[in-house]
Design a protein around this motif. Structure first.
Motif, PDB file in Angstrom:
ATOM      1  N   LEU A 136     -49.875 -22.209  -8.262  1.00 51.33           N
ATOM      2  CA  LEU A 136     -50.482 -22.118  -6.991  1.00 51.33           C
ATOM      3  C   LEU A 136     -50.080 -22.162  -5.851  1.00 51.33           C
ATOM      4  O   LEU A 136     -50.186 -21.448  -4.796  1.00 51.33           O
ATOM      5  CB  LEU A 136     -51.741 -23.132  -6.919  1.00 51.33           C
ATOM      6  CG  LEU A 136     -52.836 -22.804  -8.535  1.00 51.33           C
ATOM      7  CD1 LEU A 136     -53.972 -23.732  -8.448  1.00 51.33           C
ATOM      8  CD2 LEU A 136     -53.626 -21.380  -8.190  1.00 51.33           C
ATOM      9  N   VAL A 165     -58.585 -20.568  -5.354  1.00 50.53           N
ATOM     10  CA  VAL A 165     -57.252 -21.199  -5.438  1.00 50.53           C
ATOM     11  C   VAL A 165     -57.244 -22.799  -5.049  1.00 50.53           C
ATOM     12  O   VAL A 165     -56.978 -23.610  -5.804  1.00 50.53           O
ATOM     13  CB  VAL A 165     -56.316 -20.660  -4.437  1.00 50.53           C
ATOM     14  CG1 VAL A 165     -54.970 -21.392  -4.254  1.00 50.53           C
ATOM     15  CG2 VAL A 165     -55.813 -19.341  -4.996  1.00 50.53           C
ATOM     16  N   ALA A 194     -54.927 -20.728 -13.353  1.00 50.72           N
ATOM     17  CA  ALA A 194     -53.997 -20.892 -12.121  1.00 50.72           C
ATOM     18  C   ALA A 194     -53.213 -19.507 -11.997  1.00 50.72           C
ATOM     19  O   ALA A 194     -53.051 -18.988 -10.967  1.00 50.72           O
ATOM     20  CB  ALA A 194     -53.181 -22.229 -11.965  1.00 50.72           C
TER      21      ALA A 194
END
Length: 195
Positions: free
Chosen positions: A28, A52, A94
């Motif tokens: 991320l 995110v 992710a």
């Protein structure tokens, strides 16, 4: 054997979980750094950036709340395997937010909306995994969450099914905002301190 070794086993397991969670956080953060470094490579999307943020918070929160496993006395390979599977699902979430290549898509939002079945399928699985994780930690841990916990998982799964079904941008924006608000509320109400 396991009861006597529990204090020694937990740090080992926590390190392995931390490696997988760390990979998710790295994915991320590297993705965000790429957006900053190359802002014209892909158009920015509020839906994508909010997910995110939510997943970064989820990974950090997961690492924090897993400290409750310190109280677990009966460690088995099954419990260890389950925890690694759970962390793997979080890592995959992710990874789906920052894929290796989005050249086939109009940007991150387009990729996210086209791959939403995978993302929300894994996200729904994380709700089920959370239930199992809570059961592993014992009845006292389960009771700590109160009646709200009985509704959280079915509602979370239903929302994931809705998100899998629709590509409507407004619906996705409302869902991620609602999730972030609830996620922050849940963390600060029940996980502000480790017990």
């Amino acid at each position: 054997m396991q009861t006597q070794l529990a204090p020694e086993i937990f740090p080992h397991i926590r390190i392995v979980m931390g490696m997988v969670i760390g990979l998710g956080i790295t994915r991320l953060l590297t993705g965000v750094a790429g957006l900053v470094q190359h802002p014209k490579r892909a158009s920015l999307s509020s839906i994508h950036l909010l997910w995110v943020t939510s997943m970064l918070l989820e990974l950090i929160h997961f690492w924090w709340w897993q400290f409750a496993l310190f109280h677990l006395n009966d460690w088995t390979f099954g419990v260890f395997f389950f925890l690694i599977a759970y962390t793997t699902v979080l890592f995959l979430l992710a990874a789906l937010l920052f894929p290796d290549n989005i050249s086939e898509y109009a940007g991150y939002e387009d990729f996210f909306l086209q791959r939403r079945q995978w993302f929300f399928g894994l996200f729904a699985a994380s709700f089920v995994l959370d239930l199992i994780d809570t059961l592993i930690k014992g009845q006292a841990n389960w009771d700590r969450y109160g009646i709200e916990y009985y509704f959280q998982t079915p509602i979370g799964i239903a929302v994931c099914v809705l998100a899998m079904w629709t590509a409507n941008r407004k619906v996705h924006l409302v869902l991620v905002c609602a999730h972030l608000v609830y996620q922050l509320s849940w963390i600060f109400r029940l996980f502000n301190t480790v017990t």
